[in-house]
Design an enzyme around this catalytic site. Structure first.
Site, PDB file in Angstrom:
ATOM      1  CG  PHE A 138     109.593  -8.704 -61.200  1.00 35.85           C
ATOM      2  CD1 PHE A 138     109.743  -8.104 -59.950  1.00 35.85           C
ATOM      3  CD2 PHE A 138     110.648  -8.623 -62.100  1.00 35.85           C
ATOM      4  CE1 PHE A 138     110.927  -7.462 -59.601  1.00 35.85           C
ATOM      5  CE2 PHE A 138     111.834  -7.979 -61.759  1.00 35.85           C
ATOM      6  CZ  PHE A 138     111.971  -7.398 -60.507  1.00 35.85           C
ATOM      7  CG  ASP A 223     107.994  -7.517 -68.736  1.00 31.51           C
ATOM      8  OD1 ASP A 223     108.947  -8.079 -69.307  1.00 31.51           O
ATOM      9  OD2 ASP A 223     108.071  -7.036 -67.589  1.00 31.51           O
ATOM     10  CE  LYS A 252     115.429 -11.674 -65.746  1.00 28.67           C
ATOM     11  NZ  LYS A 252     114.228 -10.878 -65.461  1.00 28.67           N
TER      12      LYS A 252
HETATM   13  C1  LIG Z   1     113.900  -9.589 -64.848  1.00 29.13           C
HETATM   14  C2  LIG Z   1     112.647  -8.963 -65.273  1.00 29.13           C
HETATM   15  C3  LIG Z   1     112.511  -7.571 -65.378  1.00 29.13           C
HETATM   16  C4  LIG Z   1     113.591  -6.616 -64.934  1.00 29.13           C
HETATM   17  O1  LIG Z   1     114.753  -6.722 -65.690  1.00 29.13           O
HETATM   18  P1  LIG Z   1     116.098  -6.023 -65.171  1.00 29.13           P
HETATM   19  O2  LIG Z   1     117.051  -6.242 -66.309  1.00 29.13           O
HETATM   20  O3  LIG Z   1     116.494  -6.708 -63.912  1.00 29.13           O
HETATM   21  O4  LIG Z   1     115.793  -4.591 -64.951  1.00 29.13           O
HETATM   22  C5  LIG Z   1     111.339  -7.064 -65.882  1.00 29.13           C
HETATM   23  N1  LIG Z   1     110.324  -7.870 -66.255  1.00 29.13           N
HETATM   24  C6  LIG Z   1     110.418  -9.210 -66.163  1.00 29.13           C
HETATM   25  C7  LIG Z   1     109.268 -10.053 -66.621  1.00 29.13           C
HETATM   26  C8  LIG Z   1     111.571  -9.804 -65.659  1.00 29.13           C
HETATM   27  O5  LIG Z   1     111.635 -11.133 -65.530  1.00 29.13           O
END
Ligand SMILES: *Cc1c(COP(=O)(O)O)cnc(C)c1O
Length: 397
Positions: A138, A223, A252
């Site tokens: 994700f 990420d 986050k």
């Molecule tokens: C939550 C998340 C995102 C997206 O972050 P947003 O602030 O909602 O755009 C991207 N990568 C990972 C691994 C995430 O958990």
């Protein structure tokens, strides 16, 4: 106004992109939230791994209040002291030499994708643009990050997707080797898949990935939007695997709840971002970067990383005991630090609903994985309270 009045009004005015639970939080402190009717909830979701220091940590709240009174916003055409301080902290804590700031995880990944493409085209030619990502990954909800995400449920309805992404099985170095072609420029992976259901790769996987990237001159992007900032007991999750990426994205938990994203990289890559090639109006503004600086200092001053490791072991032990108690309901318990998944034999949606009605906030990823991402300041008392509640819920099934 009471909770049900807010819920009714929200249904009228807020788009239904989320299937919202009937909860109206209006106040938070530490590991607890209170709703509009004054009922208390123990929060084991923490805004989806955002409130790592708990709700309204006094140092973050004070930094926000102070900065709000001095300067809330100014343009990135100027120099922003709190942003510079934050960049220095992140670079000193990691492999990186330079930072770019934006407002969310998706935007941080957009920035990483753009940097990887620009660097690669300048160095190797316009045909080097493809980015390999993992199935069940994700990376966000913007068009490029939806295209990067390896989940059909995120992508469907939005064709045509952005060209130039290829998805491979996670935790399979051979699949990565085979996917590399002349167009490949980068590999983007989560150190632990979060939305994918707390998927922890084998210890040797990322060492192999790093080696493959080096052999093929590929950029490695981590990420760490969900697993960074202490969640796993180390500041960044990749520290568990003994290798470093070339680019890392954060968001986050970075600013204790204030909206921020960061993309940090080595100088070699960062040089490709020349004036006018990328930007963000709000990115790294004084208000949010003041909160982020206070958040990182609090993590360091309050021994949060050691505490996370300790509490992660405690929570993991308690969940493993539940696994023994309910072997037909629980299939697997996995995770690192306070990023823990419990894979169920049944869908977890009803467990989350029942927990909510009992004042306990849980989360379920991929339908069958209960995901535990409490504030890192959580204590044994709160873990015991959560386990007692969950035990009763499971026993009643
Ligand atoms: C939550 C998340 C995102 C997206 O972050 P947003 O602030 O909602 O755009 C991207 N990568 C990972 C691994 C995430 O958990």
């Amino acid at each position: 106004m009471n909770s049900s009045a807010w819920i009714e009004k929200g249904d009228k005015y807020i788009m239904k992109t989320y299937g919202r639970y009937p909860l109206v939080p209006v106040k938070g402190e530490g590991c607890y939230l209170w709703d509009a009717d004054g009922k208390r909830y123990l929060d084991f979701l923490a805004g989806v791994a955002v409130n790592n220091l708990g709700h309204c940590h006094p140092k973050v709240t004070a930094a926000l209040a102070k900065q709000a009174a001095e300067l809330i916003h100014c343009s990135n055409y100027y120099n922003i002291p709190t942003q510079i301080e934050l960049a220095e902290l992140l670079c000193n804590l990691s492999f990186a030499n330079k930072a770019f700031f934006c407002n969310s995880g998706a935007e941080a990944n957009e920035a990483a994708i753009k940097l990887a493409r620009k660097y690669s085209r300048e160095k190797y030619g316009v045909d080097r643009y493809e980015i390999i990502t993992a199935i069940s990954s994700f990376h966000g909800r913007t068009m490029a990050t939806v295209s990067a995400t390896g989940q059909e449920k995120v992508q469907k309805f939005f064709d045509p997707l952005l060209h130039g992404f290829r998805h491979i099985p996670f935790n399979d170095a051979q699949a990565l080797r085979e996917a590399i072609g002349p167009c490949t420029c980068a590999v983007m992976l989560e150190p632990i898949q979060g939305e994918g259901g707390v998927v922890v790769p084998d210890a040797a996987y990322f060492q192999e990935v790093r080696k493959i990237c080096d052999e093929n001159n590929l950029i490695l992007i981590f990420d760490e939007v969900q697993v960074g900032m202490g969640r796993t007991g180390k500041m960044f999750a990749h520290e568990h695997f003994g290798i470093t990426p070339d680019i890392m994205t954060l968001a986050k938990a970075l600013a204790g709840g204030a909206p921020i994203g960061a993309m940090i990289a080595t100088d070699r890559l960062a040089e490709s971002f020349t004036p006018g090639t990328h930007g963000s109006t709000f990115g790294g503004n004084p208000l949010v970067t003041a909160a982020a600086v206070a958040t990182i200092r609090a993590i360091q001053e309050e021994g949060i990383l050691n505490h996370t490791e300790e509490m992660g072991e405690y929570l993991m032990g308690e969940l493993e005991a539940l696994h023994k108690k309910f072997p037909s309901l629980i299939k697997d318990v996995r995770g690192i630090g306070l990023m823990i998944g419990v894979e169920l034999a049944i869908p977890g949606g009803d467990i989350v609903k029942t927990a909510l009605s009992r004042g306990l906030l849980l989360n379920c990823a991929q339908e069958k994985v209960l995901r535990f991402v409490p504030p890192l300041i959580v204590g044994k008392k709160e873990v015991d309270e959560m386990i007692a509640g969950l035990t009763e819920i499971l026993a009643a099934l």
